[in-house]
Design a protein around this motif. Structure first.
Motif, PDB file in Angstrom:
ATOM      1  N   LEU A 253      -3.888   7.777  -0.001  1.00  0.00           N
ATOM      2  CA  LEU A 253      -3.615   7.403   1.380  1.00  0.00           C
ATOM      3  C   LEU A 253      -2.932   6.035   1.436  1.00  0.00           C
ATOM      4  CD1 LEU A 253      -3.791   7.794   4.413  1.00  0.00           C
ATOM      5  CD2 LEU A 253      -6.151   6.977   4.348  1.00  0.00           C
ATOM      6  N   LYS A 254      -3.464   5.091   0.676  1.00  0.00           N
ATOM      7  CA  LYS A 254      -2.837   3.764   0.634  1.00  0.00           C
ATOM      8  C   LYS A 254      -1.412   3.865   0.100  1.00  0.00           C
ATOM      9  CE  LYS A 254      -3.268  -0.966  -1.079  1.00  0.00           C
ATOM     10  NZ  LYS A 254      -4.102  -1.955  -1.793  1.00  0.00           N
ATOM     11  N   SER A 255      -1.209   4.699  -0.930  1.00  0.00           N
ATOM     12  CA  SER A 255       0.134   4.883  -1.500  1.00  0.00           C
ATOM     13  C   SER A 255       1.093   5.445  -0.453  1.00  0.00           C
ATOM     14  CB  SER A 255       0.053   5.825  -2.697  1.00  0.00           C
ATOM     15  OG  SER A 255       1.335   6.260  -3.088  1.00  0.00           O
ATOM     16  N   ALA A 256       0.634   6.443   0.310  1.00  0.00           N
ATOM     17  CA  ALA A 256       1.483   7.066   1.327  1.00  0.00           C
ATOM     18  C   ALA A 256       1.857   6.065   2.409  1.00  0.00           C
ATOM     19  CB  ALA A 256       0.767   8.268   1.940  1.00  0.00           C
ATOM     20  N   ILE A 257       0.882   5.267   2.846  1.00  0.00           N
ATOM     21  CA  ILE A 257       1.146   4.295   3.910  1.00  0.00           C
ATOM     22  C   ILE A 257       2.025   3.160   3.396  1.00  0.00           C
ATOM     23  CG2 ILE A 257       0.067   2.618   5.469  1.00  0.00           C
ATOM     24  CD1 ILE A 257      -2.283   4.538   5.746  1.00  0.00           C
ATOM     25  N   ALA A 258       1.790   2.720   2.141  1.00  0.00           N
ATOM     26  CA  ALA A 258       2.629   1.671   1.556  1.00  0.00           C
ATOM     27  C   ALA A 258       4.083   2.133   1.480  1.00  0.00           C
ATOM     28  CB  ALA A 258       2.109   1.301   0.173  1.00  0.00           C
ATOM     29  N   HIS A 259       4.287   3.407   1.076  1.00  0.00           N
ATOM     30  CA  HIS A 259       5.646   3.957   1.014  1.00  0.00           C
ATOM     31  C   HIS A 259       6.242   4.051   2.414  1.00  0.00           C
ATOM     32  CE1 HIS A 259       8.966   6.362  -0.594  1.00  0.00           C
ATOM     33  NE2 HIS A 259       8.818   7.132   0.477  1.00  0.00           N
ATOM     34  N   TYR A 260       5.427   4.472   3.369  1.00  0.00           N
ATOM     35  CA  TYR A 260       5.860   4.582   4.768  1.00  0.00           C
ATOM     36  C   TYR A 260       6.379   3.239   5.277  1.00  0.00           C
ATOM     37  CZ  TYR A 260       5.332   5.405   9.838  1.00  0.00           C
ATOM     38  OH  TYR A 260       5.544   5.507  11.191  1.00  0.00           O
TER      39      TYR A 260
END
Length: 495
Positions: A124-131
């Motif tokens: 989840l953190k990875s997805a939001i960081a990429h976002y």
């Protein structure tokens, strides 16, 4: 002989297993298609149950719902529950789907994962960081997001301790936005006193209507024209009542501009099917603008499917069913747009009254139901009885009611007779309003008939969820369509 018996038993087990899977999937599907807008914590158990009972179907349903579904809360919850699941492919799908959300929706995914599900995994953190990084790399996209959702972006960076880039740091945390950013322009807008300068700032930086109005002390007709020019079709619809209060509908030039925006709204994929109709009613509009808003609703509804099966709409008009009558008008106007055959319609109390609209607009349906008033007792079977007498054969029936039947013929008896006489077993879509009873669901279960329940709680935007229930030849075909819907895949290793 033993081998034959074993083979038969194995086939029977396989058939029973397939039947059980089908039943579970029908229950899950109906729950998602008929659940209206509510609070996240009330919807979470539905997602938990669906993921536990049939993970495969839930995963494909998530992707399908992103394209076909209309309740945004479900889209947020699909991502949160997929992202925190035990399945790597689901986390990968959620990672991809999250990239398409608005900042406020991403913030809701994060909060739901932490506060309700109780975990926020690395994926989840990875997805939001990429976002966030993707938006930082696109200055126009990031600045637009910061203008509309500054607090949500700050929440994402701070909650996950993601280091913002220089521009994000300056705009969100240092409160020193670069001179070329919309937030700096907003400060200039508040200070500017010349209308032409204000107009240039609004157009150059695409400052939203509600944001600009909050920054300006006075809005001249010329400036209002500029604001309308800068609005998207959906923003025009959302702010229709405010525009009317400011005299836009009384000015020929501004009214013509609004009409052009509404023409664009008919083909705009981002426009909600029912927001136009709700906006017209909320602003108490009439004339050409009202007709254009109705045309927007019609165009958006038609995109969502066609109803090919013979269909009946039965509207409870017994005492206290004022809401059912109004809702019946709305549903009738919506469904008549996409029915390939005439929509068979009755209002009922202890008698059945045929309703025949002369057109397909809400105004046509209001005219057709002018003489329909809420009064009398309730017989949920009387309209079925009338359909039998007229030899009217349908394959699906929508009943708008509280289901508190208290007068013969009762639904169970009339439905049994209808099946025997008309040689058809219609599916039932029950749209429940007010203080409801479960009498029809209980009767349906005893009769072995599918009863899909839609609890209407005033959210007209959710009505379009009825269309997938009605526009497929069978529930099995819809389930097959969902299972064939591709699960989004990350092109990198799962986190």
């Amino acid at each position: 002989m033993v081998l034959v018996m074993y083979s038969n038993e194995k086939k029977e087990v396989e058939i029973m297993t397939q039947s059980h899977e089908q039943d579970v999937r029908v229950q899950i599907l109906d729950s998602f298609l008929t659940t209206p807008h509510r609070r996240f914590e009330e919807l979470a158990p539905l997602h938990n149950s669906a993921l536990e009972r049939d993970p495969l179907f839930y995963g494909h349903l998530a992707g399908w719902y992103f394209e076909k579904g209309s309740v945004r809360d479900h889209k947020v919850l699909f991502i949160a529950h997929l992202m925190t699941s035990a399945y790597p492919e689901f986390r990968g799908a959620a990672w991809m789907l999250l990239q398409n959300l608005a900042p406020y929706e991403v913030a809701r995914v994060l909060d739901h994962s932490k506060q309700v599900i109780g975990k926020a995994p690395r994926s989840l953190k990875s997805a939001i960081a990429h976002y966030l990084k993707t938006r930082e790399q696109n200055i126009r996209q990031f600045d637009g997001a910061a203008l509309r959702a500054r607090d949500d972006l700050k929440h994402l960076y701070a909650s996950l301790r993601i280091k913002p880039g220089p521009r994000a740091q300056a705009i969100l945390f240092d409160e020193q936005p670069p001179a070329d950013s919309p937030l700096a322009a907003l400060k200039q807008l508040a200070k500017a006193k010349d209308a032409e300068e204000q107009a240039q700032i609004i157009l150059k930086h695409k400052i939203p209507y509600t944001t600009a109005v909050g920054a300006l002390k006075e809005i001249t007709p010329a400036l209002l024209t500029t604001l309308i020019n800068a609005m998207t079709p959906q923003e025009v619809i959302n702010n229709m009542a405010a525009l009317k209060r400011r005299g836009v509908m009384d000015d020929r030039e501004m009214k013509a501009l609004v009409e052009r925006k509404l023409q664009e709204a008919q083909s705009d994929k981002r426009v909600s099917a029912f927001k136009a109709r709700v906006a017209a009613e909320a602003a108490e509009l009439s004339g050409e603008i009202a007709r254009q808003l109705e045309a927007v609703t019609e165009a958006q509804v038609k995109k969502q499917g066609r109803i090919t099966r013979p269909t009946a709409l039965l509207i409870d008009k017994s005492s206290s069913m004022h809401e059912a009558i109004d809702l019946g008008r709305q549903i009738g106007a919506m469904l008549s747009l996409i029915c390939e055959r005439d929509l068979l319609t009755y209002a009922f109390d202890t008698q059945a009254y045929a309703v025949q609209a002369q057109g397909k607009t809400l105004a046509d349906w209001e005219q057709a139901m002018l003489s329909v008033y809420a009064r009398g007792a309730t017989s949920c079977g009387v309209a079925l009885q009338a359909m039998m007498q007229e030899k009217q054969r349908v394959e699906q029936i929508i009943i708008v009611t509280d289901a508190n039947e208290n007068h013969a013929p009762l639904f169970r008896d009339a439905y049994t007779a209808y099946v025997e006489q008309m040689f058809v077993k219609p599916e039932i879509i029950l749209v429940k309003v007010g203080q409801t009873s479960e009498k029809i669901e209980v009767a349906g279960k005893a009769l072995g008939v599918v009863v899909n329940v839609f609890h209407f709680q005033g959210d007209y935007y959710a009505l379009s969820n009825l269309i997938p229930l009605l526009s497929r030849p069978s529930r099995a075909e819809l389930i097959d369509e969902i299972l064939e819907y591709p699960l989004p895949e990350r092109q990198v290793a799962h986190v």
